[in-house]
Structure formats: C-alpha cells, structure tokens
Design an enzyme around this catalytic site. Structure first.
Site, PDB file in Angstrom:
ATOM      1  N   HIS A 114     -34.662  21.182 -40.885  1.00 56.60           N
ATOM      2  CA  HIS A 114     -33.519  21.257 -41.794  1.00 56.60           C
ATOM      3  C   HIS A 114     -33.583  20.116 -42.801  1.00 56.60           C
ATOM      4  O   HIS A 114     -33.785  18.959 -42.423  1.00 56.60           O
ATOM      5  CB  HIS A 114     -32.200  21.177 -41.016  1.00 56.60           C
ATOM      6  CG  HIS A 114     -30.998  21.003 -41.903  1.00 56.60           C
ATOM      7  ND1 HIS A 114     -30.206  19.878 -41.871  1.00 56.60           N
ATOM      8  CD2 HIS A 114     -30.486  21.797 -42.870  1.00 56.60           C
ATOM      9  CE1 HIS A 114     -29.240  19.991 -42.767  1.00 56.60           C
ATOM     10  NE2 HIS A 114     -29.389  21.138 -43.389  1.00 56.60           N
ATOM     11  N   SER A 115     -33.422  20.417 -44.081  1.00 56.27           N
ATOM     12  CA  SER A 115     -33.354  19.415 -45.141  1.00 56.27           C
ATOM     13  C   SER A 115     -34.593  18.516 -45.090  1.00 56.27           C
ATOM     14  O   SER A 115     -35.710  18.989 -45.247  1.00 56.27           O
ATOM     15  CB  SER A 115     -32.046  18.630 -45.010  1.00 56.27           C
ATOM     16  OG  SER A 115     -31.812  17.808 -46.126  1.00 56.27           O
ATOM     17  N   LEU A 116     -34.412  17.220 -44.864  1.00 54.09           N
ATOM     18  CA  LEU A 116     -35.557  16.318 -44.735  1.00 54.09           C
ATOM     19  C   LEU A 116     -36.540  16.849 -43.697  1.00 54.09           C
ATOM     20  O   LEU A 116     -37.759  16.815 -43.906  1.00 54.09           O
ATOM     21  CB  LEU A 116     -35.082  14.918 -44.329  1.00 54.09           C
ATOM     22  CG  LEU A 116     -36.154  13.939 -43.845  1.00 54.09           C
ATOM     23  CD1 LEU A 116     -37.089  13.557 -44.986  1.00 54.09           C
ATOM     24  CD2 LEU A 116     -35.520  12.707 -43.232  1.00 54.09           C
ATOM     25  N   GLY A 118     -37.159  19.868 -42.959  1.00 51.12           N
ATOM     26  CA  GLY A 118     -37.919  20.970 -43.520  1.00 51.12           C
ATOM     27  C   GLY A 118     -39.102  20.471 -44.328  1.00 51.12           C
ATOM     28  O   GLY A 118     -40.207  21.024 -44.249  1.00 51.12           O
TER      29      GLY A 118
END
Length: 208
Positions: A114-116, A118
C-alpha cells in the site's frame, strides 16, 4: 500473542493473527502473521508512517489458503529503528525486505503493498522477479517520472537527491533533537498539519 484455531480439514494450524519477530543485525523487524501457515505465502508492506496493522481489516477477507506476513518496516510500528547514520531509503528498504524473505525461507511468494509499500513492492519485484508470483499495489505512492511535468530526472539525480536530503535531515536533528510529543493525539495532529493527503482524509471522515 497468538490466537488460532485448527480446521479439521487442515493438518496445520490456521492463525487468525500473531506477532512475528525477524532478527536483523540492529535488532528485530517485527510484524503480524495471518492465515493458514501452510498456505500460499503473501508479504504485506504498509505505507508511509504506517505499520503492519494496516492489513488487519483485509486479512480475514483473503482466501483461506493464504498465509499473510505483514511487516513493520524498520523505524515503523514495533520494528527497531536503524542505527544512527543509516538512512531510510528505498534501496535500503528493499534490502530489509530481502532479509525478511530469506528468514521466512520463501522461494516464491506474492507481494501486497500500500502506498510506499506498493512502490517498494514494485522495486523488489524488479530486483528479484523470479521470487514474485503476483504483485498487488494499492494506491501506490508517488507518480512515475515519465508522467510528471518537466524533464525526467535520471537515476543518478534521484539517488543524489535522496542522499543529500537524508544528510540534511540528519544535520537538522543533530541541532534540534528529536521532537517528543506528550500524547499520541498531539503527534497525530502534527502529522495532519504537514501531510496534505491526511488532512483531506480527516475532512472526509469528519463529514460522516
């Protein structure tokens, strides 16, 4: 702690959630473990300033044959901080993830970020494609350079900026010291003040 139950059709215990600690030279990378320990291995990577608990809502919804290990990246959640003078850079994070994978003795697994997380998952997949069966990125942080206006930064420029910014932060902290907040609420409020996306989320939640 650990909570688990045994399915009559499975020889291995099915873990609802348990803590996990992975020894590293500077201490431990910690995290949470979910699901069937004999199932398909998945590695969960959280976002910026987050922790492994980000996956506690999703984990029960995953297929029964999935074994999810969600890491607290170094300096996040319950994991130990890196030694002084070592920067929290993407390349270092990829190395930390690789340490965890080797400890878990996984030959091939799926990556969920997720986010970072990812972004880190995509970097890890590029470095070790033979290990990654499936790559899942949720709201990956950042915009690919080719989609940003202006000249495309070279890899050298991006690495140089990361190093110099880390050195600037280190110098700043050596003068000011780390800020210690008296309560969790004060720390959260400060994070909301400097984090644009977080402020937008707060406004959304306040409307409910």
């Amino acid at each position: 702690g650990q909570c688990c139950y045994r399915d009559s059709f499975l020889s291995e215990p099915v873990i609802i959630m348990t803590d996990i600690s992975i020894p590293v030279p500077w201490g431990f990378i910690r995290g949470l473990e979910f699901g069937n320990t004999a199932g398909r291995p998945w590695l969960g990577l959280h976002g910026w300033l987050d922790n492994a608990a980000t996956w506690t809502t999703l984990a029960p919804l995953l297929p029964d044959d999935v074994h999810l290990v969600a890491l607290d990246l170094p300096g996040h959640g319950q994991s130990d901080h890196l030694p002084e003078g070592v920067h929290y850079h993407d390349v270092e994070h990829v190395a930390h993830i690789h340490r965890a994978v080797k400890y878990l003795q996984w030959g091939r697994f799926s990556l969920l970020g997720h986010s970072l997380g990812g972004g880190l998952a995509s970097l890890y997949t590029a470095a070790f494609p033979e290990q990654v069966e499936c790559l899942i990125m949720v709201d990956m942080a950042g915009c690919p350079p080719r989609l940003m206006p202006g000249p495309i930064p070279t890899l050298g420029e991006r690495m140089r900026n990361a190093v110099t910014r880390g050195e600037s932060l280190e110098k700043h902290l050596s003068v000011t010291g780390e800020k210690v907040y008296e309560t969790v609420d004060q720390a959260v409020e400060k994070m909301l003040q400097v984090n644009g996306p977080a402020k937008r989320l707060k406004k959304i939640f306040n409307n409910f």
